[in-house]
Design a protein around this motif. Structure first.
Motif, PDB file in Angstrom:
ATOM      1  N   LEU A 121     -31.377 -15.575 -30.322  1.00 22.62           N
ATOM      2  CA  LEU A 121     -31.095 -14.713 -31.479  1.00 22.62           C
ATOM      3  C   LEU A 121     -29.964 -13.730 -31.189  1.00 22.62           C
ATOM      4  N   HIS A 122     -29.770 -13.386 -29.946  1.00 24.23           N
ATOM      5  CA  HIS A 122     -28.718 -12.435 -29.588  1.00 24.23           C
ATOM      6  C   HIS A 122     -27.539 -13.115 -28.883  1.00 24.23           C
ATOM      7  N   TYR A 123     -27.530 -14.457 -28.910  1.00 23.30           N
ATOM      8  CA  TYR A 123     -26.507 -15.202 -28.167  1.00 23.30           C
ATOM      9  C   TYR A 123     -25.096 -14.845 -28.627  1.00 23.30           C
ATOM     10  N   ILE A 124     -24.882 -14.817 -29.934  1.00 25.11           N
ATOM     11  CA  ILE A 124     -23.538 -14.544 -30.468  1.00 25.11           C
ATOM     12  C   ILE A 124     -23.074 -13.135 -30.099  1.00 25.11           C
ATOM     13  N   LEU A 125     -24.013 -12.202 -30.059  1.00 31.91           N
ATOM     14  CA  LEU A 125     -23.660 -10.825 -29.719  1.00 31.91           C
ATOM     15  C   LEU A 125     -23.368 -10.661 -28.231  1.00 31.91           C
ATOM     16  N   ILE A 126     -24.168 -11.328 -27.396  1.00 37.23           N
ATOM     17  CA  ILE A 126     -24.009 -11.182 -25.948  1.00 37.23           C
ATOM     18  C   ILE A 126     -22.807 -11.975 -25.441  1.00 37.23           C
ATOM     19  N   ILE A 127     -22.736 -13.251 -25.827  1.00 38.10           N
ATOM     20  CA  ILE A 127     -21.628 -14.114 -25.391  1.00 38.10           C
ATOM     21  C   ILE A 127     -20.591 -14.166 -26.515  1.00 38.10           C
ATOM     22  N   ASN A 128     -19.938 -13.054 -26.748  1.00 38.09           N
ATOM     23  CA  ASN A 128     -18.905 -12.995 -27.793  1.00 38.09           C
ATOM     24  C   ASN A 128     -17.549 -13.385 -27.209  1.00 38.09           C
ATOM     25  N   PRO A 129     -16.551 -13.677 -28.062  1.00 41.95           N
ATOM     26  CA  PRO A 129     -15.243 -14.139 -27.560  1.00 41.95           C
ATOM     27  C   PRO A 129     -14.596 -13.187 -26.561  1.00 41.95           C
ATOM     28  N   THR A 130     -14.712 -11.891 -26.793  1.00 45.39           N
ATOM     29  CA  THR A 130     -14.107 -10.926 -25.866  1.00 45.39           C
ATOM     30  C   THR A 130     -14.757 -11.000 -24.493  1.00 45.39           C
ATOM     31  N   LYS A 131     -16.083 -11.070 -24.485  1.00 46.25           N
ATOM     32  CA  LYS A 131     -16.798 -11.149 -23.213  1.00 46.25           C
ATOM     33  C   LYS A 131     -16.502 -12.464 -22.499  1.00 46.25           C
ATOM     34  N   CYS A 132     -16.377 -13.540 -23.262  1.00 41.79           N
ATOM     35  CA  CYS A 132     -16.027 -14.834 -22.664  1.00 41.79           C
ATOM     36  C   CYS A 132     -14.685 -14.748 -21.944  1.00 41.79           C
ATOM     37  N   THR A 133     -13.702 -14.140 -22.611  1.00 37.89           N
ATOM     38  CA  THR A 133     -12.374 -13.998 -22.015  1.00 37.89           C
ATOM     39  C   THR A 133     -12.428 -13.151 -20.751  1.00 37.89           C
ATOM     40  N   HIS A 134     -13.165 -12.045 -20.811  1.00 40.04           N
ATOM     41  CA  HIS A 134     -13.287 -11.169 -19.643  1.00 40.04           C
ATOM     42  C   HIS A 134     -13.931 -11.892 -18.467  1.00 40.04           C
TER      43      HIS A 134
END
Length: 299
Positions: A121-134
């Motif tokens: 349920l929180h996947y999109i919030l936790i693994i967001n595009p910005t965090k993926c890039t970082h």
């Protein structure tokens, strides 16, 4: 001023066969990983964090094998096995840097699967595009200063007995064997760095998959468990191949190293694993198979 890479010179009658094998393996690795990069970037169905990291992983595999296999092919083709100290240090440094990146990326991919299955349920919030890039940038860059330091420390040693590296590329164990005097400080630094950049990520991977297995067992339907497990099993296979062979190679004491065993183990994490990665990730993933079919139908 130079070393000699002994490589596979013990088999003079098999040089043409070995050249053909390594050449075919290299082409398979390049094509397989390149296809994953293409479909991950072009297919809208694969615009997910899992495939973002998979594309980075495939890019890394191309870089990783390009550090070793072209040199192997050159040595076999020309039968000139000499390599300058600077070239040897450069090869070792890039090999260690890309190895660190692979270790961290595998841990990040395990964390991605952990969040997707255990906290959907929180996947999109936790693994967001910005965090993926970082996280991707961190995996690519964090090993650079550490492994440059390790390489400089190893090549600050004196090599006074033999210049023959009984290996097919410049790796840590066979180079340390050629050093004169006490190498305990260098060996300790290798153990410490390996623990930080390989063993700790491996523990995180195991912890992630322990949580995943507990969550899968709680799923109400067998179909749901099978679908979730299929997305993780391929990654787990790659993890076992990479960490298993790498750990045995670098965590053994210097006295326990033998040229034959080192070469065999090195073949696993330098050629075998990168060759099977595209097959493992594509054949066990319906979305990747569908994307590949669409790509070939369009062409």
């Amino acid at each position: 001023m130079q070393f000699v890479l002994v490589g596979f010179s013990d088999f003079p009658n098999l040089q043409e066969f070995l050249f053909a094998v390594f050449f075919i393996v290299y082409i398979i690795i390049l094509i397989g990983n390149f296809l994953i990069i293409v479909v991950s970037s072009m297919d809208p169905a694969l615009k997910k964090p899992m495939y973002f990291f998979l594309a980075h992983f495939s890019s890394l595999e191309i870089c990783y094998v390009s550090v070793t296999i072209p040199r192997i092919l050159y040595n076999i083709e020309t039968q000139n096995r000499c390599i300058s100290v600077m070239s040897c240090a450069t090869q070792l440094c890039f090999f260690l840097i890309f190895g660190t990146t692979e270790s961290l990326l595998l841990a990040i991919m395990a964390y991605d699967r952990y969040v997707a299955i255990c906290n959907p349920l929180h996947y999109i919030l936790i693994i967001n595009p910005t965090k993926c890039t970082h996280m991707a940038v961190f995996s690519w860059l964090s090993g650079i200063p550490v492994q440059i330091g390790v390489t400089c420390q190893i090549f600050s040693l004196h090599f006074c007995s033999s210049n023959k590296i009984d290996h097919f590329f410049c790796d840590v164990p066979p180079i340390l064997k050629l050093a004169c005097g006490d190498t305990s400080v260098q060996e300790l630094s290798v153990y410490v760095v390996d623990t930080v950049v390989a063993e700790l990520p491996f523990i995180l991977v195991l912890a992630s998959y322990s949580k995943i297995m507990v969550t899968l067992l709680r799923l109400p339907t067998a179909k749901g468990r099978a679908k979730a497990f299929s997305t993780c099993s391929s990654h787990l296979m790659v993890v076992i191949l990479f960490y298993g062979s790498g750990t045995v190679t670098y965590m053994r004491p210097k006295s326990m190293h033998s040229p034959g065993t080192d070469k065999l183990l090195s073949l696993f994490y330098t050629t075998v694993t990168p060759m099977f990665n595209p097959l493992i990730y594509s054949l066990r993933n319906k979305e990747v198979i569908a994307a590949l079919k669409m790509l070939f139908l369009k062409s």
